[in-house]
Design a protein around this motif. Structure first.
Motif, PDB file in Angstrom:
ATOM      1  N   GLU A   6       0.830  -1.208   0.000  1.00  0.00           N
ATOM      2  CA  GLU A   6       0.000   0.000   0.000  1.00  0.00           C
ATOM      3  C   GLU A   6       0.861   1.254   0.000  1.00  0.00           C
ATOM      4  OE1 GLU A   6      -2.681  -0.247   3.329  1.00  0.00           O
ATOM      5  OE2 GLU A   6      -3.674  -2.035   2.520  1.00  0.00           O
ATOM      6  N   ARG A   7       1.905   1.264   0.821  1.00  0.00           N
ATOM      7  CA  ARG A   7       2.795   2.438   0.880  1.00  0.00           C
ATOM      8  C   ARG A   7       3.524   2.660  -0.427  1.00  0.00           C
ATOM      9  NH1 ARG A   7       6.032   3.680   6.131  1.00  0.00           N
ATOM     10  NH2 ARG A   7       6.241   5.577   4.962  1.00  0.00           N
ATOM     11  N   LEU A   8       3.786   1.586  -1.138  1.00  0.00           N
ATOM     12  CA  LEU A   8       4.466   1.694  -2.430  1.00  0.00           C
ATOM     13  C   LEU A   8       3.493   1.944  -3.576  1.00  0.00           C
ATOM     14  CD1 LEU A   8       7.027  -1.236  -2.082  1.00  0.00           C
ATOM     15  CD2 LEU A   8       7.505   1.216  -1.932  1.00  0.00           C
ATOM     16  N   GLY A   9       2.199   1.864  -3.266  1.00  0.00           N
ATOM     17  CA  GLY A   9       1.199   2.046  -4.308  1.00  0.00           C
ATOM     18  C   GLY A   9       1.165   0.873  -5.276  1.00  0.00           C
ATOM     19  N   GLY A  11       0.357  -3.668  -5.632  1.00  0.00           N
ATOM     20  CA  GLY A  11      -0.369  -4.802  -5.074  1.00  0.00           C
ATOM     21  C   GLY A  11       0.565  -5.690  -4.278  1.00  0.00           C
ATOM     22  N   ALA A  12       0.023  -6.331  -3.238  1.00  0.00           N
ATOM     23  CA  ALA A  12       0.844  -7.197  -2.391  1.00  0.00           C
ATOM     24  C   ALA A  12       1.482  -8.323  -3.206  1.00  0.00           C
ATOM     25  CB  ALA A  12       0.004  -7.767  -1.253  1.00  0.00           C
ATOM     26  N   MET A  13       0.743  -8.855  -4.140  1.00  0.00           N
ATOM     27  CA  MET A  13       1.283  -9.960  -4.940  1.00  0.00           C
ATOM     28  C   MET A  13       2.469  -9.511  -5.793  1.00  0.00           C
ATOM     29  SD  MET A  13      -0.292 -12.409  -3.751  1.00  0.00           S
ATOM     30  CE  MET A  13       0.399 -13.688  -4.746  1.00  0.00           C
ATOM     31  N   SER A  14       2.493  -8.251  -6.197  1.00  0.00           N
ATOM     32  CA  SER A  14       3.628  -7.775  -6.997  1.00  0.00           C
ATOM     33  C   SER A  14       4.921  -7.760  -6.184  1.00  0.00           C
ATOM     34  CB  SER A  14       3.331  -6.403  -7.598  1.00  0.00           C
ATOM     35  OG  SER A  14       3.215  -5.432  -6.585  1.00  0.00           O
ATOM     36  N   LEU A  15       4.829  -7.603  -4.853  1.00  0.00           N
ATOM     37  CA  LEU A  15       6.027  -7.645  -4.009  1.00  0.00           C
ATOM     38  C   LEU A  15       6.681  -9.020  -4.053  1.00  0.00           C
ATOM     39  CD1 LEU A  15       5.090  -5.699  -0.754  1.00  0.00           C
ATOM     40  CD2 LEU A  15       6.595  -4.970  -2.587  1.00  0.00           C
TER      41      LEU A  15
END
Length: 192
Positions: A6-9, A11-15
């Protein structure tokens, strides 16, 4: 991981394309900060001066990045090349004392624990500057209490430190370094 995304703008899956899990992410973050606060070339420096540099560098990193205190307690080192280089630097600096390897590692661990504990105290006192002596704040808080049943504590609270005294962090560090120096082996063991 969701909050980071969220802080990076993103999606969690993209991390997860970049790191496998939270521990790997924290390890990478610690590695990044460790590299930013790497120790200088120790050529020409004595072991004690190196230990002061180590403590001040680590102190600065904890004050700038308080999350490191938790990260170092929850993720098992080593993290990466910068972390390994930092440990190698510290062990090399202690070499002139001819300590056994486990004693040198214990000395470094004790210093690290002192630095981390001191940073927690400094960061925990929201009303004080990080360089303020927590002992003075403690004296101030206990000054008006009736300590008649506690003569040693009463004497400590009544004791005034002279102005311009060495800073509390360095003074405590020197207590530890005096102990490390006392373990020095005047007759180095031949390694072979």
């Amino acid at each position: 991981m969701r909050r980071v995304a969220e802080r990076l703008g993103a999606g969690a899956m993209s991390l997860y394309r970049h790191v496998a899990d939270k521990d790997e992410l924290i390890g990478a973050m610690v590695e990044q900060v460790t590299a930013e606060y790497s120790y200088p070339d120790a050529t020409g420096l004595g072991w004690r001066e190196c230990m002061h540099i180590l403590a001040r560098q680590d102190w600065a990193s904890f004050l700038a990045h308080p999350w490191l205190l938790t990260a170092n307690a929850t993720v098992t080192p080593p993290f990466g090349t910068a972390s390994l280089a930092a440990m190698e630097w510290a062990l090399s600096a202690l070499e002139e004392l001819h300590l056994m390897p486990d004693e040198a590692a214990r000395a470094i661990m004790t210093m690290n624990n002192y630095v981390q504990g001191s940073a927690r105290v400094a960061l925990g006192d929201r009303q004080a500057d990080a360089g303020d002596d927590p002992g003075r704040a403690w004296q101030h808080r206990l000054h008006d209490l009736d300590l008649g049943d506690f003569p040693h504590l009463s004497r400590l609270i009544a004791h005034r430190h002279p102005a311009g005294e060495r800073d509390w962090f360095t003074s405590g560090l020197d207590v530890i370094l005096d102990g490390v120096e006392a373990r020095q082996n005047p007759h180095p063991v031949q390694r072979g």
